[in-house]
Write a protein that holds these residues in place. Structure first.
Motif, PDB file in Angstrom:
ATOM      1  N   LYS A 130      -8.300  -3.981   4.309  1.00  0.00           N
ATOM      2  CA  LYS A 130      -8.524  -3.636   2.906  1.00  0.00           C
ATOM      3  C   LYS A 130      -7.164  -3.467   2.225  1.00  0.00           C
ATOM      4  CE  LYS A 130     -12.907  -1.433   3.860  1.00  0.00           C
ATOM      5  NZ  LYS A 130     -13.778  -0.293   3.636  1.00  0.00           N
ATOM      6  N   PHE A 131      -7.061  -4.040   1.028  1.00  0.00           N
ATOM      7  CA  PHE A 131      -5.807  -4.043   0.292  1.00  0.00           C
ATOM      8  C   PHE A 131      -6.008  -3.435  -1.086  1.00  0.00           C
ATOM      9  CE2 PHE A 131      -5.655  -7.392   3.377  1.00  0.00           C
ATOM     10  CZ  PHE A 131      -4.358  -7.394   3.852  1.00  0.00           C
ATOM     11  N   PHE A 132      -5.082  -2.556  -1.473  1.00  0.00           N
ATOM     12  CA  PHE A 132      -5.056  -2.011  -2.820  1.00  0.00           C
ATOM     13  C   PHE A 132      -3.850  -2.625  -3.514  1.00  0.00           C
ATOM     14  CE2 PHE A 132      -3.826   1.554  -5.800  1.00  0.00           C
ATOM     15  CZ  PHE A 132      -4.879   1.357  -6.682  1.00  0.00           C
ATOM     16  N   ILE A 133      -4.088  -3.385  -4.584  1.00  0.00           N
ATOM     17  CA  ILE A 133      -3.020  -4.092  -5.274  1.00  0.00           C
ATOM     18  C   ILE A 133      -2.412  -3.151  -6.311  1.00  0.00           C
ATOM     19  CG2 ILE A 133      -2.381  -6.188  -6.534  1.00  0.00           C
ATOM     20  CD1 ILE A 133      -3.749  -6.720  -3.806  1.00  0.00           C
ATOM     21  N   SER A 134      -1.166  -2.747  -6.067  1.00  0.00           N
ATOM     22  CA  SER A 134      -0.488  -1.849  -7.008  1.00  0.00           C
ATOM     23  C   SER A 134       1.026  -1.951  -6.817  1.00  0.00           C
ATOM     24  CB  SER A 134      -0.982  -0.413  -6.838  1.00  0.00           C
ATOM     25  OG  SER A 134      -0.729   0.045  -5.535  1.00  0.00           O
ATOM     26  N   ILE A 135       1.572  -1.160  -5.904  1.00  0.00           N
ATOM     27  CA  ILE A 135       2.998  -1.186  -5.590  1.00  0.00           C
ATOM     28  C   ILE A 135       3.137  -1.412  -4.089  1.00  0.00           C
ATOM     29  CG2 ILE A 135       3.616   0.355  -7.499  1.00  0.00           C
ATOM     30  CD1 ILE A 135       3.868   2.619  -5.400  1.00  0.00           C
ATOM     31  N   SER A 136       4.318  -1.787  -3.659  1.00  0.00           N
ATOM     32  CA  SER A 136       4.544  -1.958  -2.220  1.00  0.00           C
ATOM     33  C   SER A 136       4.795  -0.594  -1.597  1.00  0.00           C
ATOM     34  CB  SER A 136       5.732  -2.891  -1.967  1.00  0.00           C
ATOM     35  OG  SER A 136       5.389  -4.202  -2.309  1.00  0.00           O
ATOM     36  N   LYS A 137       3.822  -0.110  -0.868  1.00  0.00           N
ATOM     37  CA  LYS A 137       3.928   1.202  -0.226  1.00  0.00           C
ATOM     38  C   LYS A 137       3.667   1.098   1.268  1.00  0.00           C
ATOM     39  CE  LYS A 137       3.977   5.642   0.473  1.00  0.00           C
ATOM     40  NZ  LYS A 137       4.252   5.659   1.888  1.00  0.00           N
ATOM     41  N   GLY A 138       2.924   0.083   1.679  1.00  0.00           N
ATOM     42  CA  GLY A 138       2.586  -0.036   3.088  1.00  0.00           C
ATOM     43  C   GLY A 138       1.196   0.503   3.357  1.00  0.00           C
ATOM     44  N   GLN A 139       0.977   0.930   4.570  1.00  0.00           N
ATOM     45  CA  GLN A 139      -0.352   1.382   4.975  1.00  0.00           C
ATOM     46  C   GLN A 139      -0.564   2.845   4.597  1.00  0.00           C
ATOM     47  OE1 GLN A 139      -1.118   0.603   9.086  1.00  0.00           O
ATOM     48  NE2 GLN A 139      -3.291   0.967   8.900  1.00  0.00           N
ATOM     49  N   MET A 140      -1.762   3.128   4.058  1.00  0.00           N
ATOM     50  CA  MET A 140      -2.161   4.499   3.712  1.00  0.00           C
ATOM     51  C   MET A 140      -3.565   4.732   4.240  1.00  0.00           C
ATOM     52  SD  MET A 140      -1.014   4.828  -0.238  1.00  0.00           S
ATOM     53  CE  MET A 140       0.176   6.092  -0.509  1.00  0.00           C
ATOM     54  N   GLN A 141      -3.875   5.978   4.480  1.00  0.00           N
ATOM     55  CA  GLN A 141      -5.210   6.315   4.967  1.00  0.00           C
ATOM     56  C   GLN A 141      -5.908   7.217   3.947  1.00  0.00           C
ATOM     57  OE1 GLN A 141      -5.939   8.810   8.579  1.00  0.00           O
ATOM     58  NE2 GLN A 141      -6.639   6.838   9.401  1.00  0.00           N
ATOM     59  N   VAL A 142      -7.148   6.844   3.612  1.00  0.00           N
ATOM     60  CA  VAL A 142      -7.982   7.637   2.709  1.00  0.00           C
ATOM     61  C   VAL A 142      -9.360   7.747   3.333  1.00  0.00           C
ATOM     62  CG1 VAL A 142      -9.086   7.710   0.442  1.00  0.00           C
ATOM     63  CG2 VAL A 142      -6.723   6.955   0.631  1.00  0.00           C
ATOM     64  N   ASP A 143      -9.847   8.957   3.452  1.00  0.00           N
ATOM     65  CA  ASP A 143     -11.174   9.226   4.016  1.00  0.00           C
ATOM     66  C   ASP A 143     -11.374   8.537   5.373  1.00  0.00           C
ATOM     67  OD1 ASP A 143     -11.634  10.696   1.732  1.00  0.00           O
ATOM     68  OD2 ASP A 143     -12.860   9.157   0.759  1.00  0.00           O
ATOM     69  N   GLY A 144     -10.325   8.546   6.188  1.00  0.00           N
ATOM     70  CA  GLY A 144     -10.415   7.991   7.534  1.00  0.00           C
ATOM     71  C   GLY A 144     -10.352   6.477   7.610  1.00  0.00           C
ATOM     72  N   CYS A 145     -10.097   5.815   6.516  1.00  0.00           N
ATOM     73  CA  CYS A 145     -10.025   4.350   6.492  1.00  0.00           C
ATOM     74  C   CYS A 145      -8.606   3.927   6.099  1.00  0.00           C
ATOM     75  CB  CYS A 145     -11.049   3.792   5.500  1.00  0.00           C
ATOM     76  SG  CYS A 145     -11.247   2.020   5.599  1.00  0.00           S
ATOM     77  N   ASN A 146      -8.097   2.887   6.753  1.00  0.00           N
ATOM     78  CA  ASN A 146      -6.756   2.387   6.466  1.00  0.00           C
ATOM     79  C   ASN A 146      -6.788   1.350   5.350  1.00  0.00           C
ATOM     80  OD1 ASN A 146      -5.456   3.930   8.459  1.00  0.00           O
ATOM     81  ND2 ASN A 146      -6.024   2.448  10.019  1.00  0.00           N
ATOM     82  N   TYR A 147      -5.794   1.441   4.466  1.00  0.00           N
ATOM     83  CA  TYR A 147      -5.642   0.516   3.354  1.00  0.00           C
ATOM     84  C   TYR A 147      -4.188   0.063   3.318  1.00  0.00           C
ATOM     85  CZ  TYR A 147     -10.070   2.471   1.828  1.00  0.00           C
ATOM     86  OH  TYR A 147     -11.377   2.887   1.780  1.00  0.00           O
ATOM     87  N   PHE A 148      -3.987  -1.203   2.999  1.00  0.00           N
ATOM     88  CA  PHE A 148      -2.648  -1.723   2.801  1.00  0.00           C
ATOM     89  C   PHE A 148      -2.379  -1.711   1.298  1.00  0.00           C
ATOM     90  CE2 PHE A 148      -4.193  -3.727   6.696  1.00  0.00           C
ATOM     91  CZ  PHE A 148      -3.203  -3.350   7.585  1.00  0.00           C
ATOM     92  N   VAL A 149      -1.376  -0.941   0.902  1.00  0.00           N
ATOM     93  CA  VAL A 149      -1.025  -0.836  -0.504  1.00  0.00           C
ATOM     94  C   VAL A 149       0.116  -1.817  -0.737  1.00  0.00           C
ATOM     95  CG1 VAL A 149      -0.240   0.714  -2.333  1.00  0.00           C
ATOM     96  CG2 VAL A 149      -1.750   1.573  -0.531  1.00  0.00           C
ATOM     97  N   VAL A 150      -0.191  -2.888  -1.492  1.00  0.00           N
ATOM     98  CA  VAL A 150       0.767  -3.980  -1.673  1.00  0.00           C
ATOM     99  C   VAL A 150       0.967  -4.291  -3.149  1.00  0.00           C
ATOM    100  CG1 VAL A 150       0.227  -5.014   0.574  1.00  0.00           C
ATOM    101  CG2 VAL A 150      -1.003  -5.781  -1.454  1.00  0.00           C
ATOM    102  N   SER A 151       2.124  -4.808  -3.450  1.00  0.00           N
ATOM    103  CA  SER A 151       2.457  -5.237  -4.800  1.00  0.00           C
ATOM    104  C   SER A 151       1.894  -6.629  -5.052  1.00  0.00           C
ATOM    105  CB  SER A 151       3.980  -5.265  -4.942  1.00  0.00           C
ATOM    106  OG  SER A 151       4.370  -5.957  -6.090  1.00  0.00           O
TER     107      SER A 151
END
Length: 182
Positions: A130-151
């Motif tokens: 799962k990818f959140f398109i915003s800024i380049s931050k890398g991997q984050m975890q929300v509610d026990g699920c991993n997300y890739f935060v990418v620009s």
């Protein structure tokens, strides 16, 4: 043909109830998705604000250090120290400017917006994560699920942008499929 009005009313009531349940489930799913996007957005914003505060503090500390130095009999040592402090200030100013640009990118994102095409602020589910398109931050975890935060201008972000559900693309030798856009 005669119809029993009570039977018809009961069938319509059940049908209406089922439709309301479906609508509620869809709304609940939408709310949860917006909640996740909002949490990811907040984490990104906190990260950027922390970077800004750190850079501003480092600039203040370098200025204070440069101002506290008194000219000693060794003039070259004084000038070298001041030059090093100026380089430190310049380096932190650059980081401050970059962080402010990230904040501008985040300020343009509307987490409540739902689209059918990937863009900034989209939460994209693929067969590889799962990818959140915003800024380049890398991997984050929300509610026990991993997300890739990418620009949107990162290599994977460029591939994801403008895609629709069901679209496929190759990245690093892997075939990605867009399963869901939120």
């Amino acid at each position: 043909m005669l119809y029993n009005s009570n039977l018809i009313e009961r069938i319509l009531a059940q049908f209406k109830f089922r439709n309301q349940c479906i609508i509620f489930k869809n709304y609940a799913s939408l709310y949860r998705m917006n909640d996740i996007k909002e949490k990811l957005y907040k984490l990104c914003l906190d990260y950027v604000e922390q970077r800004i505060a750190s850079a501003e503090q480092a600039i203040r500390a370098a200025r204070e250090s440069a101002n506290d130095d008194t000219k000693s009999s060794a003039g070259d040592k004084y000038e070298t120290g001041r030059e090093m402090m100026q380089q430190e200030i310049d380096r932190n100013r650059k980081q401050l400017d970059e962080s402010r640009k990230l904040r501008l990118v985040l300020n343009q994102i509307d987490t409540s917006k739902i689209t059918t095409i990937v863009q900034n602020g989209s939460l994209v589910t693929t067969n590889f994560g799962k990818f959140f398109i915003s800024i380049s931050k890398g991997q984050m975890q929300v509610d026990g699920c991993n997300y890739f935060v990418v620009s949107s201008i990162s290599p994977i972000g460029i591939k994801l942008m403008k895609q629709k559900e069901g679209d496929e693309f190759d990245f690093n030798g892997k075939n990605f499929k867009i399963e869901k856009i939120e």
